[in-house]
Scaffold this motif. Structure first.
Motif, PDB file in Angstrom:
ATOM      1  N   LEU A  53       0.818  -1.210   0.000  1.00  0.00           N
ATOM      2  CA  LEU A  53       0.000   0.000   0.000  1.00  0.00           C
ATOM      3  C   LEU A  53       0.855   1.265   0.000  1.00  0.00           C
ATOM      4  CD1 LEU A  53      -2.798  -1.053   2.498  1.00  0.00           C
ATOM      5  CD2 LEU A  53      -2.947  -0.899   0.007  1.00  0.00           C
ATOM      6  N   SER A  54       1.960   1.270   0.725  1.00  0.00           N
ATOM      7  CA  SER A  54       2.799   2.470   0.791  1.00  0.00           C
ATOM      8  C   SER A  54       3.551   2.692  -0.506  1.00  0.00           C
ATOM      9  CB  SER A  54       3.773   2.390   1.963  1.00  0.00           C
ATOM     10  OG  SER A  54       4.736   1.378   1.735  1.00  0.00           O
ATOM     11  N   LYS A  56       2.496   1.915  -3.479  1.00  0.00           N
ATOM     12  CA  LYS A  56       1.507   2.410  -4.414  1.00  0.00           C
ATOM     13  C   LYS A  56       1.203   3.884  -4.151  1.00  0.00           C
ATOM     14  CE  LYS A  56      -2.721   0.811  -6.546  1.00  0.00           C
ATOM     15  NZ  LYS A  56      -3.777  -0.178  -6.516  1.00  0.00           N
ATOM     16  N   THR A  57       1.122   4.261  -2.877  1.00  0.00           N
ATOM     17  CA  THR A  57       0.866   5.649  -2.512  1.00  0.00           C
ATOM     18  C   THR A  57       2.050   6.537  -2.866  1.00  0.00           C
ATOM     19  OG1 THR A  57      -0.539   4.901  -0.714  1.00  0.00           O
ATOM     20  CG2 THR A  57       0.214   7.169  -0.624  1.00  0.00           C
TER      21      THR A  57
END
Length: 123
Positions: A53-54, A56-57
């Motif tokens: 998730l990080s 991708k962010t």
């Protein structure tokens, strides 16, 4: 009673009489090893999900040319200095090195007016 009914009654009685052993094979150390293994697997899974998730962010948060301008309304003087420093580092790394020699000293680094002049002179 017929033989079939007797075997069914015996089978039902034996199903009700099933007991699991009080301890696992291997004793308490095997139980602790299983708990530690499951906890390690769960933590690695959580870290993998958070990392995915990080990444991708972070990929979506790259600075574009609009973010490098220092004329956005509502920015503080320090934020404008940082934006001008980033822009100067990209446009003229040598002059950036000269201006930022004392950047991490208390009160060090160039002031906003100097940075604006440097960036305006390079455009």
């Amino acid at each position: 009673m017929s033989e079939k009914a007797l075997s069914e009654a015996t089978m039902l009685a034996s199903l009700r009489d099933i007991h699991l052993p009080a301890e696992a094979a291997g004793g308490v150390s095997a139980e602790y090893a299983a708990v530690v293994g499951i906890a390690a697997l769960a933590s690695v899974s959580c870290v993998a999900i958070l990392r995915f998730l990080s990444i991708k962010t972070a990929a979506n948060m790259q600075i574009g040319p609009y973010d490098q301008t220092a004329e956005r309304p509502g920015w503080s003087v320090d934020r404008r200095r940082v934006a001008l420093l980033h822009r100067l580092r990209v446009e003229n790394p040598k002059r950036y090195e000269e201006l930022t020699g004392g950047l991490y000293q208390p009160g060090g680094g160039p002031d906003l007016k100097t940075l604006q002049e440097e960036v305006a002179g390079r455009v």
